[in-house]
Scaffold this active site. Sequence first.
Site, PDB file in Angstrom:
ATOM      1  N   GLU A 170      39.287 -17.752 -39.324  1.00 30.04           N
ATOM      2  CA  GLU A 170      38.986 -16.323 -39.229  1.00 30.04           C
ATOM      3  C   GLU A 170      38.610 -15.918 -37.804  1.00 30.04           C
ATOM      4  OE1 GLU A 170      37.574 -15.619 -43.854  1.00 30.04           O
ATOM      5  OE2 GLU A 170      36.086 -15.503 -42.259  1.00 30.04           O
ATOM      6  N   ARG A 202      23.833  -6.362 -47.861  1.00 27.64           N
ATOM      7  CA  ARG A 202      24.667  -5.649 -48.842  1.00 27.64           C
ATOM      8  C   ARG A 202      23.824  -4.764 -49.750  1.00 27.64           C
ATOM      9  NH1 ARG A 202      28.830 -10.644 -49.765  1.00 27.64           N
ATOM     10  NH2 ARG A 202      30.438  -9.988 -48.267  1.00 27.64           N
ATOM     11  N   ASN A 205      31.640  -3.358 -49.458  1.00 20.44           N
ATOM     12  CA  ASN A 205      30.355  -4.050 -49.411  1.00 20.44           C
ATOM     13  C   ASN A 205      29.863  -4.349 -47.987  1.00 20.44           C
ATOM     14  OD1 ASN A 205      32.133  -6.089 -48.887  1.00 20.44           O
ATOM     15  ND2 ASN A 205      31.522  -7.417 -50.573  1.00 20.44           N
ATOM     16  N   LYS A 255      32.438  -3.971 -41.963  1.00 15.70           N
ATOM     17  CA  LYS A 255      33.623  -3.378 -42.592  1.00 15.70           C
ATOM     18  C   LYS A 255      33.671  -1.859 -42.351  1.00 15.70           C
ATOM     19  CE  LYS A 255      33.970  -6.974 -46.175  1.00 15.70           C
ATOM     20  NZ  LYS A 255      34.218  -7.244 -47.624  1.00 15.70           N
ATOM     21  N   HIS A 270      31.466  -8.679 -44.114  1.00 14.07           N
ATOM     22  CA  HIS A 270      32.104  -9.932 -44.503  1.00 14.07           C
ATOM     23  C   HIS A 270      31.412 -11.081 -43.785  1.00 14.07           C
ATOM     24  CE1 HIS A 270      35.195 -13.086 -44.784  1.00 14.07           C
ATOM     25  NE2 HIS A 270      35.016 -13.245 -43.487  1.00 14.07           N
ATOM     26  N   THR A 324      28.203 -10.641 -53.296  1.00 15.74           N
ATOM     27  CA  THR A 324      29.386  -9.805 -53.062  1.00 15.74           C
ATOM     28  C   THR A 324      29.195  -8.409 -53.650  1.00 15.74           C
ATOM     29  OG1 THR A 324      30.702 -11.816 -53.279  1.00 15.74           O
ATOM     30  CG2 THR A 324      31.901  -9.733 -53.350  1.00 15.74           C
ATOM     31  N   TYR A 329      43.225 -11.388 -45.495  1.00 16.83           N
ATOM     32  CA  TYR A 329      42.794 -11.684 -46.869  1.00 16.83           C
ATOM     33  C   TYR A 329      43.874 -12.398 -47.701  1.00 16.83           C
ATOM     34  CZ  TYR A 329      38.224  -9.342 -46.713  1.00 16.83           C
ATOM     35  OH  TYR A 329      36.908  -9.007 -46.463  1.00 16.83           O
ATOM     36  N   ARG A 375      25.433 -16.022 -44.899  1.00 20.04           N
ATOM     37  CA  ARG A 375      25.767 -15.623 -46.273  1.00 20.04           C
ATOM     38  C   ARG A 375      24.508 -15.178 -47.030  1.00 20.04           C
ATOM     39  NH1 ARG A 375      31.173 -15.412 -48.106  1.00 20.04           N
ATOM     40  NH2 ARG A 375      30.597 -16.374 -50.086  1.00 20.04           N
TER      41      ARG A 375
HETATM   42  P1  ATP Z   1      33.616 -11.732 -47.963  1.00 27.82           P
HETATM   43  O1  ATP Z   1      34.763 -12.710 -48.043  1.00 27.82           O
HETATM   44  O2  ATP Z   1      34.057 -10.315 -47.571  1.00 27.82           O
HETATM   45  O3  ATP Z   1      32.466 -12.213 -47.146  1.00 27.82           O
HETATM   46  P2  ATP Z   1      32.683 -12.682 -50.481  1.00 27.82           P
HETATM   47  O4  ATP Z   1      33.004 -14.036 -49.947  1.00 27.82           O
HETATM   48  O5  ATP Z   1      31.298 -12.411 -50.964  1.00 27.82           O
HETATM   49  O6  ATP Z   1      33.018 -11.553 -49.422  1.00 27.82           O
HETATM   50  P3  ATP Z   1      35.204 -12.771 -51.870  1.00 27.82           P
HETATM   51  O7  ATP Z   1      35.283 -13.295 -53.247  1.00 27.82           O
HETATM   52  O8  ATP Z   1      35.674 -13.634 -50.727  1.00 27.82           O
HETATM   53  O9  ATP Z   1      33.691 -12.298 -51.636  1.00 27.82           O
HETATM   54  O10 ATP Z   1      35.977 -11.396 -51.830  1.00 27.82           O
HETATM   55  C1  ATP Z   1      36.404 -10.838 -50.599  1.00 27.82           C
HETATM   56  C2  ATP Z   1      36.177  -9.353 -50.630  1.00 27.82           C
HETATM   57  O11 ATP Z   1      37.006  -8.777 -51.629  1.00 27.82           O
HETATM   58  C3  ATP Z   1      34.754  -8.926 -51.027  1.00 27.82           C
HETATM   59  O12 ATP Z   1      33.844  -8.934 -49.960  1.00 27.82           O
HETATM   60  C4  ATP Z   1      35.006  -7.523 -51.514  1.00 27.82           C
HETATM   61  O13 ATP Z   1      35.174  -6.596 -50.445  1.00 27.82           O
HETATM   62  C5  ATP Z   1      36.336  -7.669 -52.238  1.00 27.82           C
HETATM   63  N1  ATP Z   1      36.164  -7.990 -53.665  1.00 27.82           N
HETATM   64  C6  ATP Z   1      35.751  -9.151 -54.204  1.00 27.82           C
HETATM   65  N2  ATP Z   1      35.712  -9.094 -55.552  1.00 27.82           N
HETATM   66  C7  ATP Z   1      36.132  -7.841 -55.863  1.00 27.82           C
HETATM   67  C8  ATP Z   1      36.326  -7.145 -57.081  1.00 27.82           C
HETATM   68  N3  ATP Z   1      36.095  -7.719 -58.275  1.00 27.82           N
HETATM   69  N4  ATP Z   1      36.762  -5.853 -57.019  1.00 27.82           N
HETATM   70  C9  ATP Z   1      37.030  -5.255 -55.837  1.00 27.82           C
HETATM   71  N5  ATP Z   1      36.870  -5.866 -54.648  1.00 27.82           N
HETATM   72  C10 ATP Z   1      36.414  -7.129 -54.651  1.00 27.82           C
HETATM   73 MG    MG Z   2      34.895 -14.533 -49.079  1.00 29.36          MG
END
Ligand code: ATP
Ligand code: MG
Length: 138
Positions: free
Chosen positions: A128, A104, A114, A10, A117, A93, A50, A87
């Site tokens: 994706e 992370r 973070n 990212k 992704h 996350t 997203y 993962r």
């Molecule tokens: P990713 O999809 O990026 O691998 P993830 O699957 O761990 O991460 P998701 O729930 O899919 O988490 O959320 C996608 C992205 O949105 C997160 O990686 C983070 O950048 C952002 N995000 C998630 N939760 C929050 C939150 N509560 N506040 C701000 N940003 C968030």
């Molecule tokens: Mg995700």
Amino acid sequence: MSQRTLIIVKPDAVKKNAIGQILARFEKEGLRIVAARMVYLSKREAEGFYQVHRERPFFGSLTDFMSSGPCFPVVLEGGEETIPKVRAILGATDPAQADEGTLRKQFATNIERNAVHGSDGPETAATEISYFFRGLEL
Ligand code: ATP
Ligand code: MG
């Protein structure tokens, strides 16, 4: 069958000059780089990526962040369990919840910024990957 997944270094991690360290970690864990490129997403392109999160309160801020500078999407392949393996290397996350030794924990600033992704399942991975790479590039 060998699984493929998409990771994105990212914009926060690109700014920290961490692309090399992040890719080196995946390679060390036995994952192979299938395709990679640098891309500067527009706000609209970040929103497209997203879409599943469009109703979430953090959608606007997340897509601002993802379009704030270049990011580095990469297709990785590493056997039947590529997706869960990647993962696990990423960690939670929220870096405050992430285990020692995860990417992370090492590189993320906060739950939004973070660092990396990773696709969360085989269907998401296919969608994706095709968002960033054409068949010929794979
Ligand atoms: P990713 O999809 O990026 O691998 P993830 O699957 O761990 O991460 P998701 O729930 O899919 O988490 O959320 C996608 C992205 O949105 C997160 O990686 C983070 O950048 C952002 N995000 C998630 N939760 C929050 C939150 N509560 N506040 C701000 N940003 C968030
Ligand atoms: Mg995700």
